[in-house]
Design a protein around this motif. Structure first.
Motif, PDB file in Angstrom:
ATOM      1  N   ASN A 111       1.865   7.567  -6.170  1.00 38.29           N
ATOM      2  CA  ASN A 111       0.918   8.679  -6.292  1.00 38.29           C
ATOM      3  C   ASN A 111       1.579  10.003  -5.913  1.00 38.29           C
TER       4      ASN A 111
ATOM      5  N   GLU B 260       0.824  -1.208   0.000  1.00 38.37           N
ATOM      6  CA  GLU B 260       0.000   0.000   0.000  1.00 38.37           C
ATOM      7  C   GLU B 260       0.859   1.259   0.000  1.00 38.37           C
ATOM      8  N   LEU B 261       1.913   1.262   0.798  1.00 37.26           N
ATOM      9  CA  LEU B 261       2.775   2.442   0.868  1.00 37.26           C
ATOM     10  C   LEU B 261       3.505   2.687  -0.451  1.00 37.26           C
TER      11      LEU B 261
ATOM     12  N   ASP C 212      -2.795  11.116   8.836  1.00 42.18           N
ATOM     13  CA  ASP C 212      -3.278  10.150   9.827  1.00 42.18           C
ATOM     14  C   ASP C 212      -3.354   8.717   9.301  1.00 42.18           C
ATOM     15  N   HIS C 213      -2.693   8.439   8.190  1.00 38.39           N
ATOM     16  CA  HIS C 213      -2.638   7.049   7.724  1.00 38.39           C
ATOM     17  C   HIS C 213      -1.923   6.208   8.776  1.00 38.39           C
TER      18      HIS C 213
ATOM     19  N   LEU D 193      -0.571  14.202   1.845  1.00 40.90           N
ATOM     20  CA  LEU D 193      -1.567  13.581   0.984  1.00 40.90           C
ATOM     21  C   LEU D 193      -2.428  12.554   1.715  1.00 40.90           C
ATOM     22  N   TYR D 194      -1.852  11.905   2.723  1.00 42.93           N
ATOM     23  CA  TYR D 194      -2.553  10.840   3.452  1.00 42.93           C
ATOM     24  C   TYR D 194      -2.452  11.094   4.960  1.00 42.93           C
TER      25      TYR D 194
ATOM     26  N   MET E 113       1.119   4.449  -2.621  1.00 44.91           N
ATOM     27  CA  MET E 113       1.005   5.824  -2.164  1.00 44.91           C
ATOM     28  C   MET E 113       2.220   6.641  -2.593  1.00 44.91           C
TER      29      MET E 113
ATOM     30  N   LEU F  66       3.863  12.549   1.742  1.00 46.65           N
ATOM     31  CA  LEU F  66       2.941  11.459   2.055  1.00 46.65           C
ATOM     32  C   LEU F  66       2.011  11.839   3.202  1.00 46.65           C
ATOM     33  N   TRP F  67       2.558  12.469   4.241  1.00 47.51           N
ATOM     34  CA  TRP F  67       1.715  12.880   5.361  1.00 47.51           C
ATOM     35  C   TRP F  67       0.710  13.952   4.929  1.00 47.51           C
TER      36      TRP F  67
END
Length: 379
Positions: A55, A48-49, A275-276, A272-273, A52, A269-270
């Motif tokens: 992306n 998954e990462l 609290d992932h 865009l996502y 991400m 990443l933080w």
């Protein structure tokens, strides 16, 4: 281990690896046992990462946020073209491998600390070394480790897509650890059908129109265990950029991997996502983290120039990085077993999770001298 080509199993007094060291790098005095569910968690998080991260790379290219990644203006079009080549499946954009580093205690979600997407090492020990250990010590158990088989399959795919008649491999001539990894990767390429050559990067030449090896053979496809940020600043950085722009040279890993290998990726990443569960809060400055954070240079390798701050600087490492800027990450302490902090490196081969390797150290900051410890899992 030496019979497998793993000749850097010990560490000398200066921190280098080799056969004549006075302390352990490959450490089979202990091992780590997982259950199948924990392995599934690591595999799923890695997959998954990685999606991400892809992306995020698309976002950087589409919105022209290269400056945050300290990528030189002259190289931004090259990174963008390389990324488009990856999206189109063209040879100049194809990637082989990468390694994500996690903090994972077996109970809570694994937390991504960084993505070694350009020049990941510890491949030989994670693949064949710990697999041979498993067969000797825990033959009835299993191991999250399909690295070797996936490498051969990935090289076969690259061979079919490349069109290049031969593949050169290069690293710094004096680094025994880099050459141990390089020769292993070269062996898997040979098994996949490639004709290969190996030479130290300082022996690569430029004849005015093409890069050549020491026998004046043109280099059309090159696997490099040498960071992109070093290459762009070399004497032949400009001709290299021209060769890439003219599609006269395929490089593995390709230029777009500069985006994933940069710790500015963690900030994006933080963003865009947020609290992932597999991400750690990361920002371009420490203002939102107070007095507890880890400061990391955007381009550092092997734990260089890292500060662990908990009110005051608790631990730090030296090095030659930092001029490119820093990112600030919330504390995500590595799990501690006895005196040792434990880091999990999760490998991706051809974009798919392929196995893990474990590093231990009495320091909170994992370095090139941190020990490698094998693992197995049971149902």
């Amino acid at each position: 281990m030496e019979a497998l080509g793993f000749r850097y199993h010990s560490i000398d007094a200066e921190g280098g690896t080799g056969t004549g060291g006075n302390s352990t790098y490959w450490d089979e005095s202990r091992c780590y046992r997982f259950n199948a569910e924990q392995i599934d968690v690591l595999e799923a998080a890695t997959a998954e990462l990685h999606e991400m991260a892809l992306n995020a790379a698309q976002h950087v290219v589409a919105t022209n946020r290269f400056d945050e990644f300290a990528i030189a203006p002259a190289w931004r079009p090259i990174v963008a073209r390389s990324w488009q080549a990856f999206l189109d499946g063209k040879p100049s954009g194809l990637s082989l491998l990468g390694r994500m580093d996690f903090s994972y205690d077996g109970k809570n979600p694994p937390k991504l600390l960084e993505y070694n997407a350009d020049t990941p090492t510890a491949c030989l020990e994670a693949s064949v070394a710990q697999w041979h250990w498993l067969q000797a010590v825990h033959p009835q158990a299993d191991q999250f480790n399909s690295i070797h088989e996936r490498l051969i399959a990935a090289w076969q795919r690259l061979l079919g897509a490349s069109g290049a008649p031969r593949l050169h491999f290069t690293a710094v001539g004096a680094s025994e650890e880099d050459w141990g990894n390089l020769e292993y990767l070269r062996d898997t390429a040979i098994q996949a059908g490639w004709q290969t050559f190996a030479l130290a990067i300082e022996r690569i030449g430029f004849n005015g129109s093409a890069f050549v090896d020491e026998f004046n053979v043109p280099i059309e496809a090159l696997f490099k265990l040498y960071p992109w940020e070093w290459l762009v600043g070399e004497q032949f950085g400009a001709p290299l950029a021209q060769a890439l722009a003219a599609a006269r040279l395929q490089v593995i890993e390709p230029p777009w991997k500069m985006l994933l290998a940069n710790k500015a990726l963690l900030v994006l990443l933080w963003e865009l996502y947020p609290d992932h569960p597999n991400l750690v809060p990361a920002f371009p400055d420490a203002s939102r983290l107070g007095s507890q954070y880890v400061r990391k240079p955007k381009l550092a390798r092997e734990g260089a120039n890292v500060q662990w701050v908990d009110g005051t600087v608790v631990e730090s490492t030296e090095g030659d990085y930092g001029a490119e800027g820093y990112i600030y990450q919330a504390l995500a302490p590595l799990p501690r077993f006895g005196d040792d902090y434990t880091l999990i490196g999760s490998w991706l081969i051809d974009g798919e999770p392929a196995g893990i390797g474990i590093r231990e150290d009495t320091s909170r900051i994992t370095r090139n001298t941190s020990r490698f410890v094998p693992h197995y899992f049971t149902e």
